[in-house]
Design an enzyme around this catalytic site. Sequence first.
Site, PDB file in Angstrom:
ATOM      1  N   ARG A  99       0.839  -1.193   0.000  1.00 19.88           N
ATOM      2  CA  ARG A  99       0.000   0.000   0.000  1.00 19.88           C
ATOM      3  C   ARG A  99       0.879   1.250   0.000  1.00 19.88           C
ATOM      4  NH1 ARG A  99      -5.192   1.520  -1.039  1.00 19.88           N
ATOM      5  NH2 ARG A  99      -6.172   2.729   0.603  1.00 19.88           N
ATOM      6  N   THR A 373      -9.111   0.590  -9.838  1.00 18.12           N
ATOM      7  CA  THR A 373      -8.487  -0.528  -9.156  1.00 18.12           C
ATOM      8  C   THR A 373      -8.675  -1.737 -10.049  1.00 18.12           C
ATOM      9  OG1 THR A 373      -9.083   0.436  -7.047  1.00 18.12           O
ATOM     10  CG2 THR A 373      -8.608  -1.900  -6.993  1.00 18.12           C
ATOM     11  N   ASN A 393      -6.275   4.183  -7.055  1.00 23.54           N
ATOM     12  CA  ASN A 393      -7.458   4.737  -6.397  1.00 23.54           C
ATOM     13  C   ASN A 393      -8.468   5.157  -7.448  1.00 23.54           C
ATOM     14  OD1 ASN A 393      -9.151   5.264  -4.312  1.00 23.54           O
ATOM     15  ND2 ASN A 393      -8.484   7.371  -4.038  1.00 23.54           N
ATOM     16  N   SER A 444      -7.854   0.952   3.384  1.00 27.22           N
ATOM     17  CA  SER A 444      -8.317   0.459   2.080  1.00 27.22           C
ATOM     18  C   SER A 444      -9.545  -0.415   2.256  1.00 27.22           C
ATOM     19  CB  SER A 444      -7.192  -0.353   1.452  1.00 27.22           C
ATOM     20  OG  SER A 444      -7.633  -0.991   0.273  1.00 27.22           O
ATOM     21  N   SER A 445     -10.223  -0.654   1.145  1.00 27.30           N
ATOM     22  CA  SER A 445     -11.323  -1.633   1.139  1.00 27.30           C
ATOM     23  C   SER A 445     -10.963  -2.853   0.299  1.00 27.30           C
ATOM     24  CB  SER A 445     -12.588  -1.008   0.535  1.00 27.30           C
ATOM     25  OG  SER A 445     -12.984   0.107   1.278  1.00 27.30           O
TER      26      SER A 445
HETATM   27  O1  DON Z   1      -7.963   0.983  -1.481  1.00 27.88           O
HETATM   28  C1  DON Z   1      -9.154   1.245  -1.720  1.00 27.88           C
HETATM   29  O2  DON Z   1     -10.080   0.792  -1.101  1.00 27.88           O
HETATM   30  C2  DON Z   1      -9.503   2.148  -2.911  1.00 27.88           C
HETATM   31  N1  DON Z   1      -8.397   3.028  -3.171  1.00 27.88           N
HETATM   32  C3  DON Z   1      -9.855   1.276  -4.086  1.00 27.88           C
HETATM   33  C4  DON Z   1     -10.283   2.103  -5.283  1.00 27.88           C
HETATM   34  C5  DON Z   1     -11.073   1.334  -6.265  1.00 27.88           C
HETATM   35  O3  DON Z   1     -11.397   0.179  -6.088  1.00 27.88           O
HETATM   36  C6  DON Z   1     -11.524   2.083  -7.468  1.00 27.88           C
HETATM   37  N2  DON Z   1     -12.233   1.195  -8.376  1.00 27.88           N
HETATM   38  N3  DON Z   1     -13.223   1.329  -8.916  1.00 27.88           N
END
Ligand code: DON
Length: 561
Positions: A99, A373, A393, A444-445
């Site tokens: 990350r 993502t 992101n 994060s998710s």
């Molecule tokens: O880490 C995270 O949860 C976000 N930065 C993820 C971003 C993401 O999944 C964008 N996709 N549509």
Amino acid sequence: MKNTLFFILLWPCVAFSQFTQIKIVKEVRIKDKGLIVSAHPLASEAGALMLRKEGNAFDAAVATQLALAVVYPQAGNLGGGGFLVATKTNGEKFTLDYRETAPSKASRDMYLDKKGNADTDLSQNGRLAVGVPGSVAGFFATLKHCKLPMDVLIQPAIELAQKGFAITDREASLLNREMPSFERHNKIQTVFQRKSKWKKGDILIQKDLAETLKRIQKEGAEGFYQGETAQLIVAEMKRGNGIIEMGDLKNYRVIERKPIMFNYKENEILSMPLPSSGGILLAQMLKMSSFENLGNHRHNSPEAVQIMVEAERRAFADRAEYMGDPHFIEDRTQMLISDDYLKKRWKSFDRNWATPSAAVGKITKQPEESTETTHISILDREGNAVAVTTTLNGLYGSKVVVAGAGFFLNNEMDDFSIKPGVPNMFGAVGGEANSVQPGKRMLSSMTPTIVLKNGKPFIIVGTPGGTTIPTSVFQSIVNIVDFGLSAADAVNSPKFHHQWLPEGVLVESNFPDETVKALNKKNYELVKTDQIGRTELIVIDEKGNSTAVADGRGDDSVGIE
Ligand code: DON
């Protein structure tokens, strides 16, 4: 016969490259061969090529991520970060956390104006939104599990950048849509900008990116974190309000972490621990919905959706209050996923009525809604399983391309809670636990997940989608385990999402009307949305047959050893 390819489904088949005849492959069932599913057919092919060269799932993971950084610039990356969850045939289970981190000059209130108002434009766009990238360090940390050298793994990416490739219709329209923001955030013309509109089949050649990849090939991680590439990143920072310095890049470290592990029915689930909320949320949602015997209800029936939405509500309220980088806050994971705690949390469930969000968590401020993502699932012939989710992101991250180095930088700083109660670009709120601090990883998710049955890989799954990630992974797993759906239906059937705040429940436009109506009557507000996630799934049955499914919602595609 060993190595039997007994069934391949191709739908729809799209030949789109004048350089290769690669097609989008949506579903493959196979035995005794490795499989890989990613967001782009050329990236899946780069990974599959490594499997054919006697590489393993880790080789495929590195080659595919590198190829995605070229052919899928909206989310594939060198300038972002990611998480890898793995199980090896020798029993080893681990995760790699690459990350991004907040730069050393970052501070708690860096996105607030003089009056104390949060400026989300600054945390979402341009140079100040950029966290110190972790992906390249992640590739090198993965290398110790690989059979092939970086020299070989990076070659497909170099060739794709140097010779170019034909872009898909989706990529063309996204590049066209984002052109004004590329203009706004870049002082030096990038390869992604041009006067005429991009269209399907146009060839994208990325010479600067090819040179960056060659420096990594020649010099290793130092070819990114030190020397010319690092200098180009820092020079790009200085073209605006960026704060990343040479020391931030040189000091970046990958962290190997123990996966979050828990049982669900007869399965053992491994997922990403903090600083991703994904694994905790997944454990909470699965456990709470098991209190109501989810499998007694029909898939996407009002009863099943209500149980799952209420589990999501309680889990996301906990996300906002308790979750952040475990090096900076008290790690409450064990409490949060304990049966005792979750049973107490579930007491307020009322099958006749929606639980108000205010009843399950402290609301600081009502957030608004907003929404790249990418996920890779891999199984090799030996039985090693790898799930990787990687991100910039937002779509094309901060929209800033490092001049002379040719790659987009992330806007991951927006995943911090820039002010208590102020929603990030996915509507997620947070507080002190996820405040900005130098060196801290933003919450994060992302939920790369492996489900084991009798100690062997059963499901490998993950998706992009911001806060919809854990809920999509949750649905994919229960679709198979509780509702008995096929792998393809588990991925492609209509999905829904709830995240505590806002109160509404997102449902894909083809979601069953009878469920929407029945839930409206119980005071749920259901809001139609275009698409939720791009799930990449591999399911392995007890006879060792594997089915890989690439989400029908995108250009995602399966690669075969
Ligand atoms: O880490 C995270 O949860 C976000 N930065 C993820 C971003 C993401 O999944 C964008 N996709 N549509």
